[in-house]
Design an enzyme around this catalytic site. Sequence first.
Site, PDB file in Angstrom:
ATOM      1  N   HIS A 111       0.832  -1.205   0.000  1.00  0.00           N
ATOM      2  CA  HIS A 111       0.000   0.000   0.000  1.00  0.00           C
ATOM      3  C   HIS A 111       0.871   1.260   0.000  1.00  0.00           C
ATOM      4  O   HIS A 111       0.685   2.159  -0.826  1.00  0.00           O
ATOM      5  CB  HIS A 111      -0.911  -0.019   1.226  1.00  0.00           C
ATOM      6  CG  HIS A 111      -1.788   1.192   1.363  1.00  0.00           C
ATOM      7  ND1 HIS A 111      -3.111   1.206   0.983  1.00  0.00           N
ATOM      8  CD2 HIS A 111      -1.538   2.447   1.842  1.00  0.00           C
ATOM      9  CE1 HIS A 111      -3.634   2.397   1.214  1.00  0.00           C
ATOM     10  NE2 HIS A 111      -2.692   3.172   1.741  1.00  0.00           N
ATOM     11  N   GLU A 112       1.799   1.318   0.926  1.00  0.00           N
ATOM     12  CA  GLU A 112       2.640   2.516   1.025  1.00  0.00           C
ATOM     13  C   GLU A 112       3.533   2.667  -0.206  1.00  0.00           C
ATOM     14  O   GLU A 112       3.847   3.777  -0.619  1.00  0.00           O
ATOM     15  CB  GLU A 112       3.475   2.481   2.302  1.00  0.00           C
ATOM     16  CG  GLU A 112       2.660   2.524   3.594  1.00  0.00           C
ATOM     17  CD  GLU A 112       1.683   3.700   3.646  1.00  0.00           C
ATOM     18  OE1 GLU A 112       1.992   4.769   3.062  1.00  0.00           O
ATOM     19  OE2 GLU A 112       0.609   3.557   4.251  1.00  0.00           O
TER      20      GLU A 112
ATOM     21  N   HIS B 185       3.389   7.021  -6.588  1.00  0.00           N
ATOM     22  CA  HIS B 185       2.714   8.272  -6.936  1.00  0.00           C
ATOM     23  C   HIS B 185       3.702   9.434  -6.869  1.00  0.00           C
ATOM     24  O   HIS B 185       3.635  10.376  -7.677  1.00  0.00           O
ATOM     25  CB  HIS B 185       1.546   8.498  -5.977  1.00  0.00           C
ATOM     26  CG  HIS B 185       0.442   9.322  -6.549  1.00  0.00           C
ATOM     27  ND1 HIS B 185      -0.711   9.609  -5.840  1.00  0.00           N
ATOM     28  CD2 HIS B 185       0.293   9.955  -7.736  1.00  0.00           C
ATOM     29  CE1 HIS B 185      -1.511  10.348  -6.579  1.00  0.00           C
ATOM     30  NE2 HIS B 185      -0.928  10.581  -7.735  1.00  0.00           N
TER      31      HIS B 185
ATOM     32  N   HIS C 246       1.688   4.621  -2.740  1.00  0.00           N
ATOM     33  CA  HIS C 246       1.880   6.062  -2.529  1.00  0.00           C
ATOM     34  C   HIS C 246       3.280   6.471  -3.006  1.00  0.00           C
ATOM     35  O   HIS C 246       3.463   7.541  -3.606  1.00  0.00           O
ATOM     36  CB  HIS C 246       1.739   6.403  -1.048  1.00  0.00           C
ATOM     37  CG  HIS C 246       0.338   6.400  -0.534  1.00  0.00           C
ATOM     38  ND1 HIS C 246      -0.679   7.105  -1.131  1.00  0.00           N
ATOM     39  CD2 HIS C 246      -0.224   5.773   0.546  1.00  0.00           C
ATOM     40  CE1 HIS C 246      -1.809   6.931  -0.447  1.00  0.00           C
ATOM     41  NE2 HIS C 246      -1.552   6.122   0.569  1.00  0.00           N
TER      42      HIS C 246
END
Length: 449
Positions: free
Chosen positions: A238-239, A245, A242
């Site tokens: 999940h991280e 991104h 990010h």
Amino acid sequence: EKAWEAWSRRGELSEDRDNLSIAKEMLKLRKRQAEMHGCKSFAEYQCKDMMAKKPENVMELLENVWERAKASANKEREALEEYCKDIGDDLGEEGIQPWDWRYYAEKVRLAKYDFDESVLRPYLSLDKITGAVMGVSNKLFGLRYVKRDDIVSYHPDVNTYEVYDESDKLVAIFIADNFARKFKSGGAWMSENRSQTKNLALGADPVQGIPIISNNNNFAKGSGPTLLSFDDATTLFHEMGHGHHGMLSDVTYARLAGTNVLTDFVELPSQLMEHWLEEPEVLKEYARHYETNEPVPDEMLAKLKAAKSFNQGFETIEYTSCALLDMALHQLESYDDDFDISKFESEELERLGMPKGIIMRHRPAHFLHLFASSHYAAGYYVYLWAEVLDADVFAAFKETGDVFDPETAAKAKKFIYSSGNTVAPDELFRMFRGRDPEIQFMLEKKGLV
């Protein structure tokens, strides 16, 4: 029961430490702020700068999921009570209670699926899962990570990497700060220590425009290999979503780079990345026993997949009730001096038909997302909104027959990970998918259809 009661009422246990009076004052101030911008409620004001645009669109999503989740949760409660009857545990006339649910749910999960998650941990060492997420990153986006042991960081446990693209161009510095330590904030998060930018001074070294991104976790460090739960491994992926991104950002101005996007879009890149961890292709390659290097057995993966759908009704109710109460509180157009948040909570949950044996994951007196700042106020729904988006986007990969399909990955890189806030997020989604998002992929993922 005593411990549960104290935990669920934290923030309102004593008059001198009652957060609800502060929360009420914040609600009044937010209403005044909304009025100054010509809005009837803070929810209306907040949604204007979201993908949702207006509270009615948020409520349509939440209520759709709510009714389905209620039916699922009620079936789960019946299964738990039937199990208790079979083993001779007397729950009394009231049946399963909130302090009972998780205990008996784990018992039923073990009995029904014969899956103990602890037996999976030896196959999920931090080193292997780090290799997995970087391998997925390479297959999808062509990124290559070069560890730089010679770079001195702010703590000995921190690893620093140079990140290169398929043309061997340096595109980012990535910092992995994975372990818990004294004075470190709890939880998991991504930080943009320097955002990507092309807006540099004349003659400046272009390296000054590459992003410096850190992923921060709080895994327990022992004397040997760090073994993760599947939830921990999911958090790592999940991280890293990010992180992508930030690292893949390709815009002119730092203010529009990376994660500087609308709140109900920012979780799409992170939640999308989680999907690849669950793919057998990835698990068979990287989930290997830390001692023998044997791949995770197929039987264990089958049990993991079956067990993941268990208790989804409960988990969805826990979350969605919070999002619904958040919207209800912030759609009010006035707050009298005698407005009672606890009474409002009770009446609203009764109106919604809150399933017996479940409470909100975060009750108002300790609901940090709502009252630690205004960022997620009238916005707690964004995680579910992003689930609609990420399930739809991943479906695009699945539809090709290859979860690493190069053409789809290139579109995801361009429209989801690289554009920042230079284009409206609903437009970005349409550029990727060719249409607006559809809810059924998320419902299928949660087992609610």
